[in-house]
Every structure is written in C-alpha cells, then in structure tokens.
Design a protein around this motif. Structure first.
Motif, PDB file in Angstrom:
ATOM      1  N   ARG A  37       8.874   3.426  -2.783  1.00 42.27           N
ATOM      2  CA  ARG A  37       7.751   4.368  -2.894  1.00 42.27           C
ATOM      3  C   ARG A  37       8.143   5.584  -3.732  1.00 42.27           C
ATOM      4  NH1 ARG A  37       5.405   6.856   2.570  1.00 42.27           N
ATOM      5  NH2 ARG A  37       7.438   7.898   2.472  1.00 42.27           N
ATOM      6  N   ALA A  38       9.372   6.066  -3.550  1.00 38.20           N
ATOM      7  CA  ALA A  38       9.837   7.193  -4.360  1.00 38.20           C
ATOM      8  C   ALA A  38       9.924   6.808  -5.833  1.00 38.20           C
ATOM      9  CB  ALA A  38      11.194   7.677  -3.850  1.00 38.20           C
ATOM     10  N   LEU A  39      10.396   5.609  -6.118  1.00 40.56           N
ATOM     11  CA  LEU A  39      10.499   5.156  -7.513  1.00 40.56           C
ATOM     12  C   LEU A  39       9.119   5.014  -8.157  1.00 40.56           C
ATOM     13  CD1 LEU A  39      13.307   2.454  -7.231  1.00 40.56           C
ATOM     14  CD2 LEU A  39      13.488   4.720  -8.279  1.00 40.56           C
ATOM     15  N   ALA A  40       8.086   4.813  -7.345  1.00 37.39           N
ATOM     16  CA  ALA A  40       6.733   4.672  -7.878  1.00 37.39           C
ATOM     17  C   ALA A  40       6.242   5.952  -8.542  1.00 37.39           C
ATOM     18  CB  ALA A  40       5.768   4.253  -6.773  1.00 37.39           C
ATOM     19  N   THR A  41       6.855   7.090  -8.223  1.00 37.41           N
ATOM     20  CA  THR A  41       6.461   8.348  -8.864  1.00 37.41           C
ATOM     21  C   THR A  41       7.073   8.498 -10.256  1.00 37.41           C
ATOM     22  OG1 THR A  41       8.308   9.683  -7.997  1.00 37.41           O
ATOM     23  CG2 THR A  41       6.368   9.428  -6.571  1.00 37.41           C
ATOM     24  N   GLU A  42       7.865   7.518 -10.676  1.00 34.86           N
ATOM     25  CA  GLU A  42       8.548   7.532 -11.977  1.00 34.86           C
ATOM     26  C   GLU A  42       9.462   8.744 -12.117  1.00 34.86           C
ATOM     27  OE1 GLU A  42       5.744   7.091 -15.157  1.00 34.86           O
ATOM     28  OE2 GLU A  42       4.620   5.528 -14.112  1.00 34.86           O
ATOM     29  N   PRO A  43      10.430   8.878 -11.205  1.00 34.07           N
ATOM     30  CA  PRO A  43      11.281  10.070 -11.218  1.00 34.07           C
ATOM     31  C   PRO A  43      12.363  10.017 -12.281  1.00 34.07           C
ATOM     32  CG  PRO A  43      12.023   8.576  -9.509  1.00 34.07           C
ATOM     33  CD  PRO A  43      10.772   7.969 -10.105  1.00 34.07           C
ATOM     34  N   LYS A  44      12.793  11.201 -12.690  1.00 29.99           N
ATOM     35  CA  LYS A  44      14.011  11.350 -13.465  1.00 29.99           C
ATOM     36  C   LYS A  44      15.195  11.581 -12.542  1.00 29.99           C
ATOM     37  CE  LYS A  44      11.355  13.555 -17.175  1.00 29.99           C
ATOM     38  NZ  LYS A  44      11.113  14.833 -17.893  1.00 29.99           N
ATOM     39  N   LEU A  45      14.918  12.192 -11.373  1.00 27.73           N
ATOM     40  CA  LEU A  45      15.930  12.453 -10.365  1.00 27.73           C
ATOM     41  C   LEU A  45      15.426  11.935  -9.032  1.00 27.73           C
ATOM     42  CD1 LEU A  45      18.606  13.895  -9.416  1.00 27.73           C
ATOM     43  CD2 LEU A  45      17.164  15.882  -8.932  1.00 27.73           C
ATOM     44  N   LEU A  46      16.223  11.097  -8.373  1.00 24.23           N
ATOM     45  CA  LEU A  46      15.891  10.582  -7.050  1.00 24.23           C
ATOM     46  C   LEU A  46      16.837  11.212  -6.039  1.00 24.23           C
ATOM     47  CD1 LEU A  46      14.351   8.657  -5.188  1.00 24.23           C
ATOM     48  CD2 LEU A  46      15.968   6.846  -5.828  1.00 24.23           C
ATOM     49  N   ALA A  47      16.279  11.985  -5.111  1.00 25.58           N
ATOM     50  CA  ALA A  47      17.063  12.677  -4.086  1.00 25.58           C
ATOM     51  C   ALA A  47      16.955  11.900  -2.785  1.00 25.58           C
ATOM     52  CB  ALA A  47      16.545  14.107  -3.904  1.00 25.58           C
ATOM     53  N   LEU A  48      18.088  11.449  -2.273  1.00 28.66           N
ATOM     54  CA  LEU A  48      18.134  10.568  -1.104  1.00 28.66           C
ATOM     55  C   LEU A  48      18.827  11.284   0.051  1.00 28.66           C
ATOM     56  CD1 LEU A  48      19.337   7.480  -3.133  1.00 28.66           C
ATOM     57  CD2 LEU A  48      17.042   7.767  -2.199  1.00 28.66           C
ATOM     58  N   ASP A  49      18.110  11.474   1.148  1.00 23.88           N
ATOM     59  CA  ASP A  49      18.641  12.167   2.315  1.00 23.88           C
ATOM     60  C   ASP A  49      19.098  11.137   3.350  1.00 23.88           C
ATOM     61  OD1 ASP A  49      19.298  13.900   4.345  1.00 23.88           O
ATOM     62  OD2 ASP A  49      17.418  15.005   4.311  1.00 23.88           O
ATOM     63  N   GLU A  50      20.406  10.876   3.376  1.00 22.29           N
ATOM     64  CA  GLU A  50      21.043   9.926   4.282  1.00 22.29           C
ATOM     65  C   GLU A  50      20.378   8.547   4.251  1.00 22.29           C
ATOM     66  OE1 GLU A  50      22.312  11.205   8.114  1.00 22.29           O
ATOM     67  OE2 GLU A  50      22.299  13.314   7.558  1.00 22.29           O
ATOM     68  N   PRO A  51      20.344   7.905   3.089  1.00 19.64           N
ATOM     69  CA  PRO A  51      19.675   6.605   3.000  1.00 19.64           C
ATOM     70  C   PRO A  51      20.354   5.500   3.790  1.00 19.64           C
ATOM     71  CG  PRO A  51      20.919   7.058   1.012  1.00 19.64           C
ATOM     72  CD  PRO A  51      20.934   8.328   1.816  1.00 19.64           C
ATOM     73  N   ALA A  52      21.652   5.647   4.090  1.00 21.93           N
ATOM     74  CA  ALA A  52      22.372   4.600   4.831  1.00 21.93           C
ATOM     75  C   ALA A  52      22.394   4.854   6.329  1.00 21.93           C
ATOM     76  CB  ALA A  52      23.803   4.476   4.310  1.00 21.93           C
ATOM     77  N   ALA A  53      21.743   5.918   6.801  1.00 21.52           N
ATOM     78  CA  ALA A  53      21.771   6.238   8.229  1.00 21.52           C
ATOM     79  C   ALA A  53      21.208   5.080   9.048  1.00 21.52           C
ATOM     80  CB  ALA A  53      20.963   7.504   8.503  1.00 21.52           C
ATOM     81  N   GLU A  55       0.826  -1.206   0.000  1.00 21.26           N
ATOM     82  CA  GLU A  55       0.000   0.000   0.000  1.00 21.26           C
ATOM     83  C   GLU A  55       0.862   1.259   0.000  1.00 21.26           C
ATOM     84  OE1 GLU A  55      -3.870  -1.843   2.400  1.00 21.26           O
ATOM     85  OE2 GLU A  55      -2.176  -0.973   3.496  1.00 21.26           O
ATOM     86  N   ASN A  56       1.994   1.239   0.715  1.00 27.31           N
ATOM     87  CA  ASN A  56       2.887   2.390   0.722  1.00 27.31           C
ATOM     88  C   ASN A  56       3.397   2.701  -0.676  1.00 27.31           C
ATOM     89  OD1 ASN A  56       4.072   3.789   3.403  1.00 27.31           O
ATOM     90  ND2 ASN A  56       3.321   1.747   3.922  1.00 27.31           N
ATOM     91  N   VAL A  57       3.760   1.663  -1.421  1.00 28.24           N
ATOM     92  CA  VAL A  57       4.268   1.885  -2.775  1.00 28.24           C
ATOM     93  C   VAL A  57       3.145   2.328  -3.710  1.00 28.24           C
ATOM     94  CG1 VAL A  57       5.480   0.841  -4.728  1.00 28.24           C
ATOM     95  CG2 VAL A  57       6.126   0.226  -2.395  1.00 28.24           C
ATOM     96  N   MET A  58       1.961   1.794  -3.508  1.00 30.15           N
ATOM     97  CA  MET A  58       0.824   2.212  -4.326  1.00 30.15           C
ATOM     98  C   MET A  58       0.534   3.700  -4.136  1.00 30.15           C
ATOM     99  SD  MET A  58      -1.662  -1.129  -3.826  1.00 30.15           S
ATOM    100  CE  MET A  58      -3.035  -0.462  -4.773  1.00 30.15           C
ATOM    101  N   VAL A  59       0.683   4.190  -2.909  1.00 29.13           N
ATOM    102  CA  VAL A  59       0.483   5.618  -2.648  1.00 29.13           C
ATOM    103  C   VAL A  59       1.448   6.454  -3.490  1.00 29.13           C
ATOM    104  CG1 VAL A  59       0.783   7.425  -0.909  1.00 29.13           C
ATOM    105  CG2 VAL A  59      -0.490   5.369  -0.339  1.00 29.13           C
ATOM    106  N   GLY A  60       2.669   5.960  -3.666  1.00 26.02           N
ATOM    107  CA  GLY A  60       3.655   6.697  -4.440  1.00 26.02           C
ATOM    108  C   GLY A  60       3.259   6.903  -5.888  1.00 26.02           C
ATOM    109  N   GLN A  61       2.362   6.071  -6.405  1.00 28.38           N
ATOM    110  CA  GLN A  61       1.940   6.194  -7.799  1.00 28.38           C
ATOM    111  C   GLN A  61       0.809   7.197  -8.000  1.00 28.38           C
ATOM    112  OE1 GLN A  61       1.908   2.347 -10.130  1.00 28.38           O
ATOM    113  NE2 GLN A  61       2.011   1.488  -8.073  1.00 28.38           N
ATOM    114  N   HIS A  62       0.341   7.796  -6.919  1.00 24.04           N
ATOM    115  CA  HIS A  62      -0.809   8.695  -7.016  1.00 24.04           C
ATOM    116  C   HIS A  62      -0.564   9.832  -7.996  1.00 24.04           C
ATOM    117  CE1 HIS A  62      -4.369  10.927  -5.828  1.00 24.04           C
ATOM    118  NE2 HIS A  62      -3.628  11.990  -5.606  1.00 24.04           N
ATOM    119  N   ALA A  63       0.682  10.335  -8.045  1.00 26.46           N
ATOM    120  CA  ALA A  63       0.981  11.468  -8.934  1.00 26.46           C
ATOM    121  C   ALA A  63       0.851  11.098 -10.410  1.00 26.46           C
ATOM    122  CB  ALA A  63       2.400  11.979  -8.654  1.00 26.46           C
ATOM    123  N   ARG A  64       0.815   9.794 -10.722  1.00 27.20           N
ATOM    124  CA  ARG A  64       0.764   9.360 -12.121  1.00 27.20           C
ATOM    125  C   ARG A  64      -0.579   8.731 -12.501  1.00 27.20           C
ATOM    126  NH1 ARG A  64       4.696  12.474 -13.819  1.00 27.20           N
ATOM    127  NH2 ARG A  64       6.636  12.142 -12.670  1.00 27.20           N
TER     128      ARG A  64
END
Length: 259
Positions: free
Chosen positions: A169-185, A102-111
C-alpha cells in the motif's frame, strides 16, 4: 531539480517536546539517494517520534526538514506523501474489512485525478483511471508476494502477509523514500528472510529506504549507514560495523560501559 549529490532527506536540529518531556533534542540526519538508512535505539529513544515528524503527523518545535530539495516542515501528511515519502507503522494500520486489493488501491489515491463529478458521471477518463488503479494494485500485490491474497480481507491475512500488504500500500503512493517502522516486528525467521529479500528488491528498483528496526541482524545486514538515538538525542552515526563498536551505543543498550 536538486543536484544529484544533494541528500534526498535532510533533518537538521529537530526538537520535539510533549509538555515537560523532551522527545527529541537537536537531532540531525541525512538520507542519501539509493541507500538504506537504519535508525536504532532502545525503547523510548524517540525513533517513532522522529518518523512522525518526518511524515507530518507531528510538527517539530524546532529544526528544518527538506526533501528532494524542497522544504517540507509543517506540511500535512497527505502533502508529504504527494512529495514522495511513504511510511508503514509499528502497529499495523490496514483497513481490515477491505480486501488486500482494495487496501492497495487506497494507497494510489494521492496520485489519482478523478474528482467527485467524474465519479458520479462515470466519465470515460474516470473509468480508464479506475482500470489503471486496479491493474497497478494487482501488480504491487504480485511484487510483494501477495497475488494469491488479492481478494482476502486484510484482517484474515497471516501476520507476515499483513506486514507486506502495508508495504504494498505504501509503494502504491509511488514514493521516492519508504519509511518503515519496525517492519519485522513479530515475524518469524522465515518471514524476516522474505522481508529482507523484498526490501533489497525495492532498493534495487530505485526507492530509498529509512528503517526503524529492533532486529539487529536485519538492520545491520541491510543498512548502508545507521544512526542511534537515546533519550531523544543522536549518540552515534556511521557504517554499521563502526556503530556497533561505539562505546556510547554499547552503554545505551547494555545500561553501562563494558568492563
């Protein structure tokens, strides 16, 4: 379409103040298509503030933003997402009471295109779109190594899986640019290694990456170019090896020049 040699993202002269605090002062960066651009600096340097300006959470006090040849300064976050910029957050922001799927499905809302009327009447088009959204969400979970966690609640996932779910979930928006804020934290060495493999795969599949990260081994090993912020100003930019040798960068991290 903009020329292929035009930067995907250009931030020029960005400044942002909070009362008497200058969080960003005349910061400029360009992110080229098909690269990983690292953004580093000590705590409080302004990295997340810059991310928030780029993604519409904050409005810049001065400067200009262009993305894929279009001016995006002043746009709302959802409009910027529609233009092709997706992001994750330093503090995980999942819907904990919803499943991974469901979280990933929410990411597709913009499309998606179905409106309220279609949802109420359950039109054929709406039903087909829902099936496609569900299928795509399963594909993205599998892509990020989470296929077996599709029906698990997000709050019950291990920490590393939650980080990867944010990326899915971010990839579900079909981005050209993915901005990651400390993904390995907070990740251990095994989780960080899996994250690096995933980010390299995302880049190879055509998504440009903008990365804030305190794990220097990860960011220097992944990034094609790196910019360094300190007290809201850019003090260095270039290839990772050159940035690591920059006396200004060494001083910013060590608190004084090497002797």
């Amino acid at each position: 379409m903009p020329p292929v040699d035009t930067p995907l993202l250009a931030a020029t002269g960005i400044s942002k103040r909070f009362g008497g605090l200058a969080a960003l002062t005349n910061v400029s960066i360009t992110v080229q298509r098909g690269e990983i651009f690292g953004l580093i600096g000590p705590n409080g340097a302004g990295k997340t503030t810059l991310f928030n300006v780029l993604t519409g959470l904050y409005a810049a006090d001065a400067g200009e933003l262009t993305f894929d040849g279009r001016h995006i300064g002043g746009l709302k976050p959802y409009r910027i997402a529609q233009h092709g910029i997706a992001r994750t957050f330093q503090n995980i922001r999942l819907f904990g009471s919803m499943t991974s799927l469901e979280n990933v499905m929410v990411g597709q809302h913009a499309r998606t295109h179905a409106g309220v009327l279609g949802a109420v009447l359950r039109t054929r088009r709406t039903a087909a779109e829902e099936r496609a959204v569900t299928q795509r969400a399963h594909e993205l979970l599998d892509y990020c190594g989470l296929a077996a966690r599709a029906n698990a609640l997000a709050r019950d996932l291990p920490y590393g899986d939650q980080r990867r779910l944010e990326i899915a979930r971010a990839l579900a928006t079909e981005p050209k640019l993915l901005a990651l804020d400390e993904p390995a934290a907070g990740m251990n060495a095994t989780e960080t290694g899996a994250l690096q493999t995933l980010l390299e795969r995302i880049l190879a599949d055509g998504v440009t990456l903008l990365l804030i990260e305190h794990d220097m081994k990860l960011v220097m090993g992944l990034s094609h170019r790196v910019a360094v912020l300190d007290y809201g100003e850019k003090i260095s930019e270039g290839e990772p090896a050159a940035v690591q040798r920059d006396p200004k960068v060494i001083e910013a991290y060590l608190g004084g020049p090497l002797v």
